[in-house]
Structure formats: structure tokens, C-alpha cells
Design a protein around this motif. Structure first.
Motif, PDB file in Angstrom:
ATOM      1  N   VAL A   1      -6.042  -1.185   6.434  1.00  0.00           N
ATOM      2  CA  VAL A   1      -4.647  -1.124   5.991  1.00  0.00           C
ATOM      3  C   VAL A   1      -4.081   0.246   6.308  1.00  0.00           C
ATOM      4  O   VAL A   1      -4.812   1.190   6.586  1.00  0.00           O
ATOM      5  CB  VAL A   1      -4.502  -1.380   4.472  1.00  0.00           C
ATOM      6  N   GLU A   2      -2.774   0.322   6.247  1.00  0.00           N
ATOM      7  CA  GLU A   2      -2.100   1.607   6.402  1.00  0.00           C
ATOM      8  C   GLU A   2      -0.977   1.692   5.385  1.00  0.00           C
ATOM      9  O   GLU A   2      -0.569   0.675   4.807  1.00  0.00           O
ATOM     10  CB  GLU A   2      -1.557   1.766   7.827  1.00  0.00           C
ATOM     11  N   LYS A   3      -0.493   2.887   5.159  1.00  0.00           N
ATOM     12  CA  LYS A   3       0.585   3.111   4.203  1.00  0.00           C
ATOM     13  C   LYS A   3       1.775   2.225   4.570  1.00  0.00           C
ATOM     14  O   LYS A   3       2.154   2.124   5.728  1.00  0.00           O
ATOM     15  CB  LYS A   3       0.989   4.585   4.231  1.00  0.00           C
ATOM     16  N   GLY A   4       2.329   1.561   3.566  1.00  0.00           N
ATOM     17  CA  GLY A   4       3.495   0.707   3.772  1.00  0.00           C
ATOM     18  C   GLY A   4       3.164  -0.749   4.047  1.00  0.00           C
ATOM     19  O   GLY A   4       4.049  -1.589   4.046  1.00  0.00           O
ATOM     20  N   ALA A   5       1.895  -1.060   4.252  1.00  0.00           N
ATOM     21  CA  ALA A   5       1.501  -2.444   4.562  1.00  0.00           C
ATOM     22  C   ALA A   5       1.619  -3.323   3.323  1.00  0.00           C
ATOM     23  O   ALA A   5       1.317  -2.899   2.215  1.00  0.00           O
ATOM     24  CB  ALA A   5       0.079  -2.478   5.089  1.00  0.00           C
ATOM     25  N   ALA A   6       2.050  -4.557   3.533  1.00  0.00           N
ATOM     26  CA  ALA A   6       2.064  -5.562   2.466  1.00  0.00           C
ATOM     27  C   ALA A   6       0.753  -6.331   2.569  1.00  0.00           C
ATOM     28  O   ALA A   6       0.348  -6.721   3.665  1.00  0.00           O
ATOM     29  CB  ALA A   6       3.247  -6.499   2.636  1.00  0.00           C
ATOM     30  N   VAL A   7       0.079  -6.512   1.444  1.00  0.00           N
ATOM     31  CA  VAL A   7      -1.203  -7.215   1.440  1.00  0.00           C
ATOM     32  C   VAL A   7      -1.173  -8.361   0.440  1.00  0.00           C
ATOM     33  O   VAL A   7      -0.428  -8.335  -0.532  1.00  0.00           O
ATOM     34  CB  VAL A   7      -2.382  -6.269   1.119  1.00  0.00           C
TER      35      VAL A   7
ATOM     36  N   ILE B   1       0.854  -1.184   0.000  1.00  0.00           N
ATOM     37  CA  ILE B   1       0.000   0.000   0.000  1.00  0.00           C
ATOM     38  C   ILE B   1       0.896   1.243   0.000  1.00  0.00           C
ATOM     39  O   ILE B   1       1.668   1.459   0.929  1.00  0.00           O
ATOM     40  CB  ILE B   1      -0.940   0.016   1.223  1.00  0.00           C
ATOM     41  N   LEU B   2       0.805   2.040  -1.057  1.00  0.00           N
ATOM     42  CA  LEU B   2       1.601   3.261  -1.163  1.00  0.00           C
ATOM     43  C   LEU B   2       0.883   4.457  -0.549  1.00  0.00           C
ATOM     44  O   LEU B   2       1.525   5.374  -0.038  1.00  0.00           O
ATOM     45  CB  LEU B   2       1.899   3.581  -2.631  1.00  0.00           C
ATOM     46  N   LYS B   3      -0.450   4.448  -0.627  1.00  0.00           N
ATOM     47  CA  LYS B   3      -1.210   5.608  -0.157  1.00  0.00           C
ATOM     48  C   LYS B   3      -2.599   5.152   0.259  1.00  0.00           C
ATOM     49  O   LYS B   3      -3.206   4.308  -0.391  1.00  0.00           O
ATOM     50  CB  LYS B   3      -1.326   6.617  -1.305  1.00  0.00           C
ATOM     51  N   VAL B   4      -3.096   5.708   1.375  1.00  0.00           N
ATOM     52  CA  VAL B   4      -4.474   5.501   1.816  1.00  0.00           C
ATOM     53  C   VAL B   4      -5.127   6.876   1.786  1.00  0.00           C
ATOM     54  O   VAL B   4      -4.671   7.799   2.458  1.00  0.00           O
ATOM     55  CB  VAL B   4      -4.542   4.900   3.237  1.00  0.00           C
ATOM     56  N   ASN B   5      -6.176   7.031   0.982  1.00  0.00           N
ATOM     57  CA  ASN B   5      -6.784   8.343   0.755  1.00  0.00           C
ATOM     58  C   ASN B   5      -8.027   8.615   1.589  1.00  0.00           C
ATOM     59  O   ASN B   5      -8.599   9.697   1.471  1.00  0.00           O
ATOM     60  CB  ASN B   5      -7.158   8.494  -0.723  1.00  0.00           C
TER      61      ASN B   5
END
Length: 112
Positions: free
Chosen positions: A96-102, A54-58
Motif C-alpha cells: 500500500v501507499e499513502k492515500g490508498a483506499a483499502v 491509508i493516511l501514513k506508511v511508516n
């Protein structure tokens, strides 16, 4: 324990290494099982279409979104993929949050 930064395929990861004590055997620890996030009654879950980071959560919980709004940006295979809202509604959960691997199928958001 010592911390190191490791680069794997262009992505930096921070790892911690711990030396074994004399005569101690290595016993890998099982990763904790993630609790499945259930959609609230009448809600819709938005899942990851592929594995990535995850690069960005808007959005945040309680925010109203329209169908097509970009909820997050997922990087997979060095490509940025927008995760759009499939329906209009209110964000009920952000999992999720920024930087998380999914992984594929991981619940990212729930819209009520």
C-alpha cells in the motif's frame, strides 16, 4: 476530458470526466482484478481490519520491526487506527501507499 475535485464525506477525490461522442453508448469498464499478494514462505501477512484510507506508511521493504511497532495508520469512519506489527521480523513487502483506499482483508504488508 476535464478534471474535477469531488468531496465525499469529507474526503477529496480527483475525477476525470469525458464527454461521449454523438451516438456513442456508455459501456462501463471493469476494474482490473488485483493480484492477491502471497506471503513468502514462513512470512506473515498483515491485512486491513476494515475498509478505509491509508493516511501514513511508516515502514519500507527490508526494515526490521518489533512486535507492536506501528506499520501504518488507517483512517476509517473519521478515526485513525494504528496497524501494528503482530510479530518481530523484517518487512518483506509493502503493498500500500499513502492515500490508498483499502478493503477489509487487503494485504497491507508481509513480515518474514
Amino acid at each position: 476530458m476535464k478534471k474535477y475535485r469531488v468531496n465525499v464525506n469529507g474526503t477529496d477525490y480527483e475525477i476525470t470526466l469525458e464527454a461521449l461522442k454523438e451516438g456513442e453508448d456508455f459501456a462501463p469498464k471493469a476494474a482490473p482484478a488485483a493480484a492477491p499478494a502471497a506471503a513468502p514462505a514462513g512470512g506473515q501477512s498483515i491485512t486491513a481490519p476494515m475498509p478505509g484510507n491509508i493516511l501514513k506508511v511508516n515502514v519500507q521493504v527490508g526494515q526490521t520491526v518489533n512486535a507492536g511497532d506501528v506499520l501504518a495508520v488507517l483512517e476509517a469512519m473519521k478515526m485513525e487506527n494504528d496497524i501494528p506489527a503482530p510479530v518481530a521480523g523484517k518487512i518483506a513487502s509493502v503493498n500500500v501507499e499513502k492515500g490508498a483506499a483499502v478493503e477489509t482483508g487487503a494485504v497491507l504488508f508481509t513480515i518474514a
